[in-house]
Write an enzyme that holds these catalytic residues in place. Structure first.
Site, short mmCIF file in Angstrom:
data_model
loop_
_atom_site.label_atom_id
_atom_site.label_comp_id
_atom_site.label_asym_id
_atom_site.label_seq_id
_atom_site.Cartn_x
_atom_site.Cartn_y
_atom_site.Cartn_z
N ARG A 294 -3.04 -1.15 8.33
CA ARG A 294 -4.11 -1.42 7.35
C ARG A 294 -4.70 -2.80 7.55
O ARG A 294 -5.90 -3.01 7.43
CB ARG A 294 -3.55 -1.29 5.93
CG ARG A 294 -3.39 0.13 5.56
CD ARG A 294 -2.51 0.34 4.36
NE ARG A 294 -2.26 1.78 4.29
CZ ARG A 294 -1.36 2.35 3.52
NH1 ARG A 294 -0.61 1.60 2.74
NH2 ARG A 294 -1.22 3.64 3.52
N PHE B 241 -8.82 7.16 7.59
CA PHE B 241 -7.47 7.07 8.20
C PHE B 241 -6.69 5.82 7.78
O PHE B 241 -7.19 5.00 7.03
CB PHE B 241 -7.48 7.32 9.70
CG PHE B 241 -8.25 6.36 10.59
CD1 PHE B 241 -8.70 5.13 10.15
CD2 PHE B 241 -8.50 6.72 11.92
CE1 PHE B 241 -9.37 4.28 11.00
CE2 PHE B 241 -9.17 5.86 12.77
CZ PHE B 241 -9.61 4.65 12.31
N GLU B 242 -5.45 5.75 8.19
CA GLU B 242 -4.50 4.71 7.74
C GLU B 242 -4.32 4.76 6.23
O GLU B 242 -4.16 3.74 5.57
CB GLU B 242 -4.97 3.31 8.15
CG GLU B 242 -5.24 3.15 9.62
CD GLU B 242 -4.01 2.84 10.46
OE1 GLU B 242 -2.97 2.48 9.89
OE2 GLU B 242 -4.08 3.01 11.68
N GLY B 243 -4.31 5.96 5.66
CA GLY B 243 -4.27 6.11 4.20
C GLY B 243 -5.68 6.04 3.68
O GLY B 243 -6.38 5.05 3.91
#
Lengths: 248, 593
Positions: free
Chosen positions: B264, B402-404
């Site tokens: 993140r 993406f990445e949460g």
């Protein structure tokens, strides 16, 4: 043999250079780089060594404290050690040549390899003046360099208006690099880390005999007048008419 | 030199930061800049010219570029020297991530490799796994990938259906299942695969590409980042030795959480790097395009966009390097080459989870704003693939997913805050209680005409911090752990926290610039004045939104009255300030710091 590569800290040509309200050059926010022609000279020196030449490569820069950053980049590119001549004033080529000659007296290099000009002033004089001051042969605008096995001569191909010219010079000599001599490598990150421990010597201008007066005085700076926008003409006939108009 | 301290993660929510510990990008070392220059040159000369070929998925091209990047050391920065890495400071790596992001697709390839593809081994691997894989990952000889998502398991990672069955002799696991959206799948050599051991225990495994039974699906046809590889990874009776487990059996969620946390941060850095390039395109175009006899950069509405891009980027950049600087202080205390250092490394990495969540959602939304308004400045040409904005617009969009997802990251933020408060790591309840006592005695202030404009922004920050604390404290008092179920409220608190962190980081940087006499300090002040004035108004709205959702009647009216005492949004001429900022952007045709 020893190769001395003088380098200059210059503004990145992609940076915007402006004039301040009081007509001084405004370098705020400017990125600084190694003068690209000097970088080419250094790349050539490193390649010569990689091709088997037994040489120590020494870089020297005359410039402000921050010029150490550019010297560090040169060490990462492959120079063995650096000499930083701390100098905060702007120098004319004859003054730079004078100081470099003093460095040469100490370092006794067999070859001085440097850019044909710096991209800030574009003067194209320092190499020639340095050779003149030292009484050494010079070969400017080099596009290839071949050094003899016994390190006594160099054959230099140089780009001239009519084509290519080949010179043979006795060493020691001053050779200045043109654009096509060598393409500088990317400075690899591990090389940058290794360069942390390479020696950098600091030399004061006074130790080199000081900066001589050269009789040049900067009166002021002004930007070139901005160009009026062009016009699109519909066809060749109207172009011909315009030309006739201008000639009359 | 004074001992630099790094505050605990999330501390910005309850107290003002010490100026001394704050890193600003202007203070980055010459070495960091030199490394960034190598990175930028490599991307501009080797990667950007082959964008079309990458998007056509030319066989072997991505892997070749990764090898070249590896030879230059561009993949080794985060790995300790004993494992063939360069062990670079986080702040240096941040600048490097910015430069790699000039090529959006390739940045995804690199990020999937260096972050989520490599770090599971570094943080959770055994010594043997580290020795075996890290040097080759550092050089790019081995390309990594991270296989977490499945068709029906995205944000809810723990619901994965992929199974790992222990063979009767206890020496091997047999993997079965299909992973989806796997970056680098087409050419990766090593996969971190998440599966449930014996159908229950969520676990991370290392699977080499040439293991029989592992196959790769076709390239997904994506909206953007088409130059990156995204495929399914199909596992059919894939047998791997039991020592392929990363970390512990049943502790796969820890691996996933830690690794995504770092991913993140990198995403925030990439968002800034890409935004920088898009602002250059936009300013240049605005200077060239003539309508009604004038360059469109001379018009107020275009200037508003250019200035707003610069302002948001300034706050993002300030947050990024502030966090990277804190990290460098903490990482400096850990010897990464020492055996058993992984626990410490993980603790340091996890420390700024709140900040990382902010950088992820804030950064991707800054990039989306820049891409969207940059395209708008290009008008009809923005909609054409002949100009760079159309691709940039498509490429930017994935970052919010993406990445949460940004929604998950907003919820993560509040979850982290509550966990830390409960464990006593963050004195948030105490700060909220103190505020509640103090609020009754708060005297009304006249804040509009302060002698020092920097002090005035400091006052706005105190107001925003108090409003955030008050809203969060009241929500906690009213809802307790159920606060997580009221996602709208949780997200509003996350947004207030982000704005607080952004404004304070920009303010700290502006103060440092002013103290050092930087010629850019005036511009920095204008940026935080613009951002701060808007932030106060936003926070007022969000805090009223929160108290309205958690209370009614007299209680609600009391909360509203308290908020009016806490928060007094200033009247600022942001039109003039933005025009001043825009002038710099237009003149430089670039981000002005």
């Amino acid at each position: 043999m020893r190769i001395l590569v003088p380098i200059k800290r210059t503004p990145d040509p992609n940076s915007l250079v402006r004039l301040t309200a009081d007509a001084q050059i405004d370098l705020d926010g400017c990125k600084w780089i190694v003068n690209p022609f000097d970088e080419i000279a250094l790349e050539e020196a490193v390649r010569q060594r990689e091709a088997g030449l037994d040489a120590e490569i020494v870089v020297v820069s005359i410039g402000p404290e921050e010029a150490a950053d550019q010297l560090r980049a040169c060490l990462a590119m492959g120079a063995d050690r650096a000499i930083h001549v701390c100098c905060n004033r702007s120098l004319e080529p004859i003054q730079t040549a004078h100081l470099l000659a003093a460095v040469v007296a100490t370092e006794q290099p067999d070859l001085i390899l440097m850019g044909k000009q710096a991209i800030d002033g574009d003067q194209n004089q320092t190499g020639q003046m340095l050779a003149g001051r030292l009484g050494w042969p010079q070969a400017t605008f080099a596009s290839t360099i071949t050094i003899s096995d016994n390190h006594t001569t160099a054959v230099v191909e140089r780009e001239v208006d009519t084509g290519r010219e080949t010179l043979q010079v006795r060493l020691p000599a001053v050779v200045t690099a043109d654009l096509r001599l060598a393409e500088p490598r990317y400075v690899a990150l591990p090389a940058i880390i290794r360069a942390r421990n390479k020696p950098m010597a600091n030399v004061a201008v006074d130790d080199l005999g000081g900066v001589p007066d050269c009789g040049v005085r900067t009166v002021g700076y002004e930007l070139p007048p901005s160009r009026a926008p062009g016009v699109m003409l519909p066809d060749a006939a109207s172009l011909a008419a315009k030309i006739r108009e201008a000639v009359q | 030199m004074a001992q630099i301290k790094a505050p605990p993660g999330g501390a910005f929510l309850i107290e003002e930061a010490e100026l001394d510990g704050v890193l600003i990008p202007e203070e980055l070392s010459a070495e960091a800049r030199l490394m960034a220059r190598t990175t930028e040159e490599f991307i501009r000369k080797e990667v950007l010219p082959v964008t079309d070929r990458l998007e056509a998925h030319e066989e072997g091209l991505n892997a070749r570029l990764m090898r070249s990047a590896g030879e230059l050391g561009l993949l080794a920065g985060g790995i300790p020297e004993v494992f063939g890495g360069l062990d670079l400071p986080k702040s240096t790596l941040t600048l490097q991530s910015e430069m790699i992001a000039l090529a959006s697709s390739f940045a995804v390839t690199v990020g999937a490799h260096t972050q989520i593809g490599t770090l599971p081994i570094l943080y959770f691997g055994t010594e043997e796994q580290k020795r075996k894989y890290l040097p080759r990952l550092a050089s790019g000889e081995t390309i990594g990938a991270f296989a977490l998502s499945e068709a029906e398991s995205g944000s809810d990672a723990l619901s994965a259906k992929t199974r790992a069955t222990l063979t009767p002799d206890g020496r091997r696991y047999v993997l079965n299942g299909t992973k989806m959206w796997i970056s680098n799948a087409a050419f990766a050599d090593l996969f971190t695969v998440f599966a449930k051991a014996d159908g229950e225990q969520f676990t991370a495994f290392l699977v080499e590409r040439n293991t029989p039974g592992l196959s790769i699906g076709r390239e997904e046809h994506k909206l953007g980042i088409r130059g990156s590889s995204t495929c399914r990874v199909i596992l059919e009776d894939v047998q791997i030795p039991v020592d392929s487990v990363i970390g512990e059996v049943g502790k796969g969620y820890r691996v996933a959480l830690y690794i995504l946390n770092i991913g993140r941060f990198g995403l925030g850095a990439g968002a800034l790097g890409t935004s920088r390039e898009l602002l250059r395109h936009s300013a240049k175009y605005a200077n060239q395009r003539v309508q009604f006899g004038s360059r469109i950069s001379s018009y107020g509405l275009i200037q508003h966009k250019l200035a707003e891009m610069a302002v948001r980027m300034f706050t993002l950049e300030s947050m990024l390097y502030r966090t990277a600087g804190y990290w460098d202080v903490l990482f400096a205390g850990v010897d990464a080459s020492a055996e058993g250092s992984a626990d410490e490394l993980r603790a340091v990495t996890e420390e700024y989870a709140i900040e990382c969540a902010i950088l992820k959602f804030y950064g991707s939304e800054v990039l989306d704003y820049v891409a969207d308004e940059g395209l708008q400045i290009h008008g009809g040409n923005g909609y054409s693939e002949e100009f760079p904005m159309a691709r940039a617009y498509r490429d930017a969009r994935i970052n919010r997913i993406f990445e949460g997802t940004n929604e998950i990251n907003r919820l993560t933020l509040l979850d982290q805050v509550l966990r830390r408060a409960q464990k006593g790591r963050l004195a948030l309840p105490q700060a909220a209680a103190k505020l509640k006592e103090a609020v009754l005695s708060l005297a009304p202030r006249s804040s509009d005409l302060s002698a020092d404009p920097l002090d005035e922004v400091g006052e706005w920050i105190r107001q925003i911090r108090n409003a955030t604390l008050y809203a969060a404290g009241q929500a906690w008092e009213t809802l307790g752990v159920k606060i997580a179920d009221l996602q709208e409220v949780a997200a509003a608190i996350a947004d207030m926290s982000a704005v607080l962190f952004a404004l304070e980081s920009g303010w700290l940087r502006a103060r440092k610039l002013a103290a050092s006499g930087s010629p850019r300090s005036g511009l920095a002040l204008s940026a935080i004045q613009v951002y701060g004035a808007d932030a106060c108004a936003q926070v007022e709205q969000w805090s009223r939104y929160v108290i309205s959702a958690i209370s009614d009647g007299d209680t609600r009216r009391t909360h509203a009255a308290v908020l009016r005492r806490i928060l007094k949004p200033p009247l600022v001429d942001t039109v003039t300030l933005r025009r001043q900022l825009a002038r710099s952007v237009i003149e430089l045709e670039a981000y002005p710091w």
